[in-house]
Design a protein around this motif. Structure first.
Motif, mmCIF file in Angstrom:
data_model
loop_
_atom_site.group_PDB
_atom_site.id
_atom_site.type_symbol
_atom_site.label_atom_id
_atom_site.label_comp_id
_atom_site.label_asym_id
_atom_site.label_seq_id
_atom_site.Cartn_x
_atom_site.Cartn_y
_atom_site.Cartn_z
ATOM 1 N N LEU A 2 -1.172 -3.036 0.088
ATOM 2 C CA LEU A 2 -1.421 -2.178 -1.075
ATOM 3 C C LEU A 2 -2.877 -1.716 -1.142
ATOM 4 O O LEU A 2 -3.162 -0.557 -1.469
ATOM 5 C CB LEU A 2 -1.055 -2.925 -2.364
ATOM 6 N N LEU A 3 -3.813 -2.629 -0.838
ATOM 7 C CA LEU A 3 -5.233 -2.277 -0.890
ATOM 8 C C LEU A 3 -5.576 -1.210 0.140
ATOM 9 O O LEU A 3 -6.337 -0.277 -0.140
ATOM 10 C CB LEU A 3 -6.098 -3.521 -0.680
ATOM 11 N N ARG A 4 -5.024 -1.353 1.334
ATOM 12 C CA ARG A 4 -5.291 -0.368 2.386
ATOM 13 C C ARG A 4 -4.690 0.993 2.012
ATOM 14 O O ARG A 4 -5.315 2.030 2.232
ATOM 15 C CB ARG A 4 -4.711 -0.851 3.710
ATOM 16 N N GLU A 5 -3.477 0.950 1.457
ATOM 17 C CA GLU A 5 -2.838 2.206 1.048
ATOM 18 C C GLU A 5 -3.635 2.874 -0.067
ATOM 19 O O GLU A 5 -3.856 4.090 -0.049
ATOM 20 C CB GLU A 5 -1.402 1.941 0.591
ATOM 21 N N LYS A 6 -4.089 2.062 -1.047
ATOM 22 C CA LYS A 6 -4.861 2.589 -2.173
ATOM 23 C C LYS A 6 -6.185 3.184 -1.682
ATOM 24 O O LYS A 6 -6.578 4.281 -2.087
ATOM 25 C CB LYS A 6 -5.129 1.468 -3.180
ATOM 26 N N GLN A 7 -6.875 2.455 -0.797
ATOM 27 C CA GLN A 7 -8.156 2.933 -0.286
ATOM 28 C C GLN A 7 -7.968 4.217 0.524
ATOM 29 O O GLN A 7 -8.775 5.147 0.430
ATOM 30 C CB GLN A 7 -8.815 1.865 0.582
ATOM 31 N N ALA A 8 -6.878 4.271 1.303
ATOM 32 C CA ALA A 8 -6.618 5.469 2.111
ATOM 33 C C ALA A 8 -6.376 6.684 1.212
ATOM 34 O O ALA A 8 -6.903 7.784 1.476
ATOM 35 C CB ALA A 8 -5.407 5.228 3.013
ATOM 36 N N LYS A 9 -5.594 6.489 0.130
ATOM 37 C CA LYS A 9 -5.317 7.599 -0.791
ATOM 38 C C LYS A 9 -6.590 8.052 -1.496
ATOM 39 O O LYS A 9 -6.837 9.258 -1.649
ATOM 40 C CB LYS A 9 -4.270 7.177 -1.812
ATOM 41 N N GLU A 10 -7.389 7.084 -1.963
ATOM 42 C CA GLU A 10 -8.627 7.430 -2.661
ATOM 43 C C GLU A 10 -9.606 8.134 -1.724
ATOM 44 O O GLU A 10 -10.299 9.076 -2.123
ATOM 45 C CB GLU A 10 -9.263 6.167 -3.250
ATOM 46 N N TYR A 11 -9.646 7.667 -0.472
ATOM 47 C CA TYR A 11 -10.543 8.288 0.511
ATOM 48 C C TYR A 11 -10.111 9.730 0.783
ATOM 49 O O TYR A 11 -10.940 10.647 0.793
ATOM 50 C CB TYR A 11 -10.525 7.475 1.806
ATOM 51 N N SER A 32 2.245 -14.821 1.618
ATOM 52 C CA SER A 32 3.069 -13.660 1.279
ATOM 53 C C SER A 32 2.330 -12.719 0.327
ATOM 54 O O SER A 32 2.415 -11.487 0.456
ATOM 55 C CB SER A 32 4.395 -14.107 0.646
ATOM 56 N N ASP A 33 1.584 -13.297 -0.625
ATOM 57 C CA ASP A 33 0.769 -12.478 -1.532
ATOM 58 C C ASP A 33 -0.295 -11.705 -0.742
ATOM 59 O O ASP A 33 -0.553 -10.527 -1.010
ATOM 60 C CB ASP A 33 0.082 -13.358 -2.586
ATOM 61 N N PHE A 34 -0.906 -12.389 0.211
ATOM 62 C CA PHE A 34 -1.934 -11.766 1.043
ATOM 63 C C PHE A 34 -1.381 -10.553 1.793
ATOM 64 O O PHE A 34 -2.004 -9.481 1.821
ATOM 65 C CB PHE A 34 -2.485 -12.802 2.026
#
Length: 637
Positions: free
Chosen positions: A255-264, A247-249
């Motif tokens: 969240l990591l994909r969303e964060k990377q997409a926003k930063e990109y 569940s943590d995964f």
């Protein structure tokens, strides 16, 4: 112990199956491996076991596989029975050969001391007894007795020779022996397959307390939630590490994909802004310096990669029933189910729109109940009444073995002759049969593909009452999640059997639990209420072996969330206090046993050791109750 693979590549038949594997396993690691079917999860286990080697053909890739120490590595295919005439109990006890020998040596020493005591013998006895205690010598018999029972074997089975068991039972015996032999690293490939809920729950507790390392490949998400604390996902031949359980995964990955997409996206906007400034002012003398500074800023910028599009391809088909059924969809009264003998006796009602999941041990008749409802198996006695205007869609486990010499498209059109090719291909496309896939011969399809074909046919008939028997078998996690979504959105009535508790929790509003031949219990509030009941039964039994004794069809109780939270917090505090008290008592006894005046007093030494063993057993039980209380509290937070 440490096993480490860095930039590992594995080729099979000249094709790279794993392209960039990075994984580290230490003592007490609890690792789960996840990924789509065919991504290389089993190949990774074979690499870790030493069966496969990393490829060193590419000089540009420095693949490294290091192993420190000489860890014992256990896999199921390494377990073989030397003698089929050996009884089940003797075969299981052979996993404890070192402890059993030590126990015999301790007894021999005790007899020697009784006849001729000496400081040397007493010191040797104390040292051996201490080692025996650390290895779990005072509770190993309870451990394997609990395991045998939870895996569905009876006292009569224990004395049977191995030759008397079926292939599936022999596999379970070999699996038990592997677990109880406690290698430094356990490699488990889909360990919950063919285990009932009792066995899976025992396995979860065993692996949680396991002192050595475990690596598990599994599609059972709840099992991963309770058994591991690190997830490695294999995607396109690469590994990605996530700390925590399954569940943590899921949450971290999102969240990591969303964060990377926003930063990109933010960086791309900044790059575009700088490039526009450079283009506007680079040829103007009074702005040339500024343009140059922007060029240097671009050159120094550490580029952020766009998030990789991950393989989330799954089937999806929104469908509505042709028509609504009456409100009373199914009424079952005193229904005895079975073949040559009664497996269970059940009574329950299902109303329109209810989603009911069936749980319980093997051999109690869960699948037989579904077959009886649809008329495949006659009832022994009692009644089963299906309401008016009910259109059933039935999925049987055997559909994964369906055979046909036709192509997928022709097989589908033969069942729906009024459809055009385009309509048939559109329906099949929703279940991932697209392009040339529709021209595959049905006989060459995998089990998972045959399940998708069967579900496609069932849903195309637009039933208002779905009856499904283990529909997620042969599915990977993405497939299970897709089916969960479809069933959650289904407006009709649903009755299904599944061993996948995560799937049951998501898809079922109510639970029908087979707990014994005469005990089938209805849980109105679904999986959470069912889980609370199971924990309560374990706690009341004060043992690793639950012994549920509930009144048939008793009414479920319900309290407010605040009261329930308070009750579980009190239970946790009480369990924690008990553990602390027993730990203090054990610490005192261990200090007493090493005092010089006691080391020379054999009688006193024996009394202290007996108290230590009793306290350790009590502490084991208390620790288990503490863990269960903590799990129970976390479930409502």
């Amino acid at each position: 112990m440490q096993i480490k693979i860095q930039d590992g590549v594995v080729d099979l038949s000249g094709e790279p199956i794993l392209k960039k594997i990075n994984i580290e396993i230490n003592t007490q690691s609890k690792i789960g491996i996840v990924g789509r079917n065919g991504c290389g999860k089993t190949t990774l286990l074979r690499l870790l076991s030493g069966e496969l080697q990393i490829s060193k053909d590419d000089p540009e890739i420095k693949s490294i596989h290091t192993v420190s120490g000489k860890p014992s590595i256990g896999t199921l295919n390494q377990i073989a029975f030397k003698d089929d005439n050996v009884s089940l109990i003797d075969e299981i006890r052979s996993a404890y050969s070192d402890i059993i020998k030590m126990k015999d040596d301790i007894e021999k020493l005790r007899i020697k001391i009784d006849h001729s005591p000496s400081d040397e013998l007493i010191e040797k006895y104390t040292s051996l007894l201490d080692h025996f205690t650390n290895l779990g010598g005072f509770y190993f018999e309870k451990e394997y007795e609990a395991a045998i029972k939870r895996f569905g074997f009876t006292d009569t089975d224990k004395i049977k020779p191995l030759s008397a068991f079926s292939g599936g039972q022999r596999t379970k015996i070999a699996f038990l022996k592997l677990l109880l032999s406690k290698p430094d690293l356990l490699l488990l490939d889909e360990p919950t397959n063919h285990l009932d809920i009792d066995a899976v729950e025992w396995l979860e507790g065993y692996l949680s307390a396991y002192k050595n390392a475990v690596v598990i490949v599994s599609h059972d998400r709840m099992f991963l939630d309770k058994s591991v604390n690190v997830i490695y996902e294999i995607e396109r031949g690469k590994t990605y590490k996530y700390n925590g359980n399954y569940s943590d995964f899921v949450e971290q990955k999102k969240l990591l994909r969303e964060k990377q997409a926003k930063e990109y996206e933010a960086q791309q906007k900044e790059i575009a802004r700088l490039e526009e400034l450079i283009e506007r002012f680079r040829y103007k003398a009074n702005k040339a310096a500024m343009a140059q500074s922007k060029i240097k800023a671009l050159e120094r910028m550490e580029l952020i990669e766009p998030p990789e599009t991950y393989d989330s391809k799954a089937f999806k088909a929104a469908f509505e029933p042709d028509f609504k059924s009456v409100n009373d969809v199914l009424s079952v009264r005193e229904l005895e189910i079975g073949y040559d003998k009664v497996l269970s006796k059940v009574s329950f009602d299902i109303k329109r729109g209810q989603h009911v999941g069936i749980l319980g041990g093997n051999g109690l008749g869960k699948s037989t109940l579904l077959k009886t409802i649809v008329g495949v198996v006659p009832a022994i006695s009692g009644s089963c009444i299906i309401g008016g205007n009910v259109k059933i869609g039935y999925f049987d486990q055997q559909m994964a073995q369906y055979t046909s010499n036709k192509t997928v498209l022709q097989d589908f059109i033969d069942e729906f002759p009024s459809l055009t090719d385009f309509e048939a291909r559109s329906a099949l496309g929703a279940f991932l049969f697209s392009g040339e896939d529709v021209f595959k011969n049905v006989n060459v399809l995998s089990g998972g593909e045959k399940v998708r074909l069967a579900l496609c046919k069932i849903f195309k008939h637009k039933p208002n009452f779905l009856i499904l028997d283990e529909p997620t078998n042969h599915m990977d996690i993405v497939g299970k999640e897709a089916l969960e979504t479809m069933l959650s959105e289904f407006e009709g009535t649903l009755l299904f059997v599944s061993h996948d508790r995560y799937f049951v929790k998501k898809a079922a509003h109510h639970i029908l639990s087979f707990e014994g031949k005469e005990t089938v219990k209805w849980f109105e509030f679904g999986f959470d209420e069912y889980t609370e009941h199971q924990l309560k039964m374990q706690s009341e039994s004060n043992s690793a072996l639950p012994s549920p004794t509930v009144k048939k069809q008793s009414k479920s109780t319900y309290t407010t969330p605040a009261k329930e939270k308070s009750k579980r917090e009190r239970a946790l505090k009480k369990a924690e206090d008990t553990v602390n008290k027993l730990e203090q008592e054990l610490e005192f006894l261990n200090e007493e046993i090493v005092k010089e005046e006691n080391l020379s007093d054999y009688v006193k030494l024996s009394e202290l050791q007996e108290k230590i063993s009793q306290t350790e057993e009590a502490l084991m039980i208390a620790m288990e109750e503490w863990e269960n209380a903590e799990i129970s509290l976390n479930e409502i937070l």
